[in-house]
Scaffold this active site. Structure first.
Site, mmCIF file in Angstrom:
data_model
loop_
_atom_site.group_PDB
_atom_site.id
_atom_site.type_symbol
_atom_site.label_atom_id
_atom_site.label_comp_id
_atom_site.label_asym_id
_atom_site.label_seq_id
_atom_site.Cartn_x
_atom_site.Cartn_y
_atom_site.Cartn_z
ATOM 1 C CG HIS A 1 23.085 64.120 69.842
ATOM 2 N ND1 HIS A 1 22.352 64.887 69.114
ATOM 3 C CD2 HIS A 1 21.884 64.014 71.299
ATOM 4 C CE1 HIS A 1 21.656 65.853 69.618
ATOM 5 N NE2 HIS A 1 21.552 65.011 71.563
ATOM 6 C CG ASP B 1 20.338 60.108 77.356
ATOM 7 O OD1 ASP B 1 20.032 60.006 78.835
ATOM 8 O OD2 ASP B 1 19.557 59.782 76.609
HETATM 9 N N1 CMC Z 1 21.949 52.618 66.413
HETATM 10 C C1 CMC Z 1 22.109 51.846 65.250
HETATM 11 N N2 CMC Z 1 21.768 52.594 64.411
HETATM 12 C C2 CMC Z 1 21.068 53.701 64.546
HETATM 13 C C3 CMC Z 1 21.830 54.102 65.789
HETATM 14 C C4 CMC Z 1 21.980 53.389 67.118
HETATM 15 N N3 CMC Z 1 21.240 53.352 68.096
HETATM 16 N N4 CMC Z 1 21.323 55.831 65.516
HETATM 17 C C5 CMC Z 1 21.181 56.001 64.130
HETATM 18 N N5 CMC Z 1 21.159 54.795 63.472
HETATM 19 C C6 CMC Z 1 21.628 54.425 62.416
HETATM 20 C C7 CMC Z 1 19.944 54.631 61.483
HETATM 21 O O1 CMC Z 1 19.518 53.273 61.546
HETATM 22 C C8 CMC Z 1 20.015 54.790 60.391
HETATM 23 O O2 CMC Z 1 20.782 54.124 59.200
HETATM 24 P P1 CMC Z 1 20.500 53.956 58.008
HETATM 25 O O3 CMC Z 1 21.234 55.593 57.383
HETATM 26 O O4 CMC Z 1 21.093 53.105 57.147
HETATM 27 O O5 CMC Z 1 18.980 54.076 57.477
HETATM 28 C C9 CMC Z 1 21.111 56.143 60.721
HETATM 29 O O6 CMC Z 1 21.792 56.026 61.842
HETATM 30 C C10 CMC Z 1 20.518 57.369 60.895
HETATM 31 O O7 CMC Z 1 20.155 57.630 61.129
HETATM 32 P P2 CMC Z 1 18.578 58.764 61.527
HETATM 33 O O8 CMC Z 1 17.402 58.161 62.203
HETATM 34 O O9 CMC Z 1 18.839 58.539 60.445
HETATM 35 O O10 CMC Z 1 19.075 59.151 62.586
HETATM 36 P P3 CMC Z 1 18.448 60.554 63.623
HETATM 37 O O11 CMC Z 1 18.865 61.747 63.450
HETATM 38 O O12 CMC Z 1 16.888 60.996 62.739
HETATM 39 O O13 CMC Z 1 18.554 59.947 64.587
HETATM 40 C C11 CMC Z 1 18.587 59.896 67.194
HETATM 41 C C12 CMC Z 1 19.234 60.718 65.862
HETATM 42 C C13 CMC Z 1 19.401 60.346 68.475
HETATM 43 C C14 CMC Z 1 17.148 59.452 67.845
HETATM 44 C C15 CMC Z 1 18.846 58.024 67.015
HETATM 45 O O14 CMC Z 1 20.941 57.996 66.855
HETATM 46 C C16 CMC Z 1 18.805 56.681 68.237
HETATM 47 O O15 CMC Z 1 17.346 55.694 67.700
HETATM 48 N N6 CMC Z 1 19.033 56.259 68.848
HETATM 49 C C17 CMC Z 1 19.077 55.792 70.346
HETATM 50 C C18 CMC Z 1 17.901 56.069 71.073
HETATM 51 C C19 CMC Z 1 19.043 57.163 71.764
HETATM 52 O O16 CMC Z 1 20.133 57.055 72.734
HETATM 53 N N7 CMC Z 1 18.610 58.665 72.249
HETATM 54 C C20 CMC Z 1 18.891 59.347 73.129
HETATM 55 C C21 CMC Z 1 19.796 60.587 72.025
HETATM 56 S S1 CMC Z 1 20.483 61.784 73.313
HETATM 57 C C22 CMC Z 1 19.805 62.186 74.148
HETATM 58 C C23 CMC Z 1 18.210 63.091 73.909
HETATM 59 O O17 CMC Z 1 18.815 64.551 73.773
HETATM 60 O O18 CMC Z 1 17.454 63.346 73.622
#
Ligand code: CMC
Length: 460
Positions: free
Chosen positions: A310, A367
């Site tokens: 998140h 989720d």
């Molecule tokens: N599985 C594996 N790796 C992950 C995941 C995951 N679910 N989420 C983040 N990472 C890794 C990502 O690859 C990155 O690694 P590195 O630093 O080596 O490049 C690091 O963690 C940071 O990720 P980010 O994409 O910069 O994080 P963000 O804050 O931009 O994204 C997120 C947040 C929710 C989009 C992301 O965690 C994600 O894609 N999660 C899976 C989708 C999901 O469950 N979404 C629902 C969110 S909660 C409901 C809502 O409010 O929408």
């Protein structure tokens, strides 16, 4: 609120001081509204991760401590004591309702449950059966406004005058549209809402009652659904809510703004994740339940562990904690031994012991367990994100109001750092592909009047 503190920025030999503002809960922010005017510089902030786009009084999150509060009341307290409709009132109006306010609000929501008969025709061939219910929901929410033209004038004062009616109407209609979309897609006859049922019970009635068989959900099922909706009520500046605020900032009406919110919510990185979680768990199950192999793929970057991570929570999402317990309870009630719950729990256990997930603070989010509950209730997977949208409606409504009622509100219009071509010449078509193509001109070009005068006059 403004503090006496300032933040100093040094660019070359010049110093600039900017005001520091403080949140009710103590966090501080540098107010850079005058940055460009004073320095000629702007800021760049990928994904707006460090930018507070507004001030807001609705929801407070402390992602490090796992705190979520609606209007100052912790989510755990609301989950234990409140209902979705009472919490919706709290989110929209800022305080818990009195008995009279609650009764009036519920009545208003109830009275608006039916759709205008003309709208029912949309469900009769207006959409293909293959249409995703989120596409239907977004289109229909925008269309609802057409039936209440006095509420959708796009003039702030007039739209605000009808806000109370529009808010109750939307809360009610989103539920009806969602259920109707499900019935249309499955070729089922439409079931109308009932006046004597509560919000979540009425939704289950519209989804699952048959003309020859009334559906009576177990109380714990109704409560579990109500809890899911309540926990989704608001989540401050998430992608869909920010979208609603951006649209609202242009002066757009409430209906159009929330319709845009539905579109933003649909994406798999946002609300669409609940659908993806179940699909992921099913995939693991079908391939023999090897959780370790799946985690290895996520660590390699082949895919993401859906329902994990998140932007704000760097610890367990408090909503996921509540839903994990609820999932176990619901599965007991429906007497279902869903192998996906076991896979989800093993996945969580392994991921939380793995340095990849620990180092990145990746924990289950809302989720991760909500889909298991929805599945146990009998809600099909492609309706999961629709359920999120129903729950998020109070938040979108409250944020629209916050934007629309600002007397000094400005349209949202971020800047960019342009990285494209520098200025260059327009090259005529005949000169683009080399000498041999000098006689060629596209139909498009001709139709725009770029053809020979002979052809142009013949067409005219
Ligand atoms: N599985 C594996 N790796 C992950 C995941 C995951 N679910 N989420 C983040 N990472 C890794 C990502 O690859 C990155 O690694 P590195 O630093 O080596 O490049 C690091 O963690 C940071 O990720 P980010 O994409 O910069 O994080 P963000 O804050 O931009 O994204 C997120 C947040 C929710 C989009 C992301 O965690 C994600 O894609 N999660 C899976 C989708 C999901 O469950 N979404 C629902 C969110 S909660 C409901 C809502 O409010 O929408």
């Amino acid at each position: 609120m403004q503090t006496s503190e300032t933040a100093r920025l040094t660019i070359g030999t010049n110093n600039y001081d900017f005001p520091v503002v403080q949140a009710t809960t103590g966090e501080k922010a540098i107010d850079i509204s005058k940055l460009r005017a004073q320095t000629g510089y702007t800021t760049i902030d990928d994904g707006l991760a460090n930018t507070a786009a507004c001030t807001s009084e609705i929801t407070y999150i402390d992602g490090e401590k796992g705190i979520l509060e609606y209007r100052g009341i912790p989510i755990e307290t609301l989950a234990e004591n409140s209902t979705f409709i009472e919490t919706a009132y709290l989110i929209i109006y800022g305080n818990l309702p009195t008995r009279k306010q609650m009764s009036d609000f519920s009545q208003k929501v109830l009275r608006n449950a039916s759709l205008h008969e003309a709208m029912m025709h949309f469900f009769d061939g207006g959409f293909p059966f293959t249409a995703h219910p989120m596409a239907i929901l977004s289109a229909m929410l925008n269309s609802v406004g057409c039936y209440y033209p006095h509420m959708v004038t796009n003039h702030r004062e007039q739209d605000l005058e009808h806000f109370n009616d529009a808010a109750a109407l939307l809360l009610s209609k989103v539920r009806t549209i969602a259920a109707m979309a499900y019935r249309m897609k499955n070729g089922l006859p439409m079931i109308y809402p009932k006046r004597d049922l509560g919000y979540s019970q009425n939704f289950l009635h519209m989804m699952f009652t048959e003309p020859y068989h009334e559906y009576y959900p177990h109380d714990d099922i109704t409560k579990a659904l109500d809890l899911i909706l309540l926990l989704h009520g608001d989540h401050e500046q998430n992608c869909s809510t920010s979208t609603v605020r951006v649209v609202a900032s242009s002066g757009a009406n409430l209906f159009s703004s929330v319709s845009a919110g539905v579109c933003a919510l649909w994406g798999p990185l946002h609300g669409g994740a609940n659908q993806q979680v179940i699909q992921m768990l099913e995939k693991i199950h079908q391939s023999g339940g090897d959780v370790d192999a799946f985690i290895a793929g996520a660590k390699k970057g082949d895919y993401r562990l859906m329902g994990f991570g998140h932007r704000l929570y760097k610890t367990y999402d408090p909503r996921a904690k509540i839903l994990r317990e609820s999932a176990e309870k619901v599965l007991q009630v429906v007497k279902l031994k869903d192998p996906l719950l076991d896979i989800a729990q093993r996945l969580e256990e392994k991921a939380r012991a793995d340095s990849y997930f620990i180092d990145r603070n990746l924990y289950p989010n809302v989720d991760f367990y909500s889909g298991l509950i929805l599945k146990a209730i009998g809600i099909p997977v492609d309706m999961f994100t629709v359920m999120f949208a129903i729950g998020r409606m109070p938040g979108w409504i409250a944020h629209w109001y916050e934007v629309a009622s600002q007397t000094k509100g400005r349209i949202t219009r971020p800047r960019q750092i342009y990285t494209g071509y520098e200025r260059r010449d327009y090259i005529k078509m005949r000169n683009r592909d080399g000498e041999n193509s000098s006689d060629y001109e596209s139909d498009e070009h001709k139709s725009l009047g770029g053809g020979s005068s002979e052809n142009a006059s013949a067409r005219a």
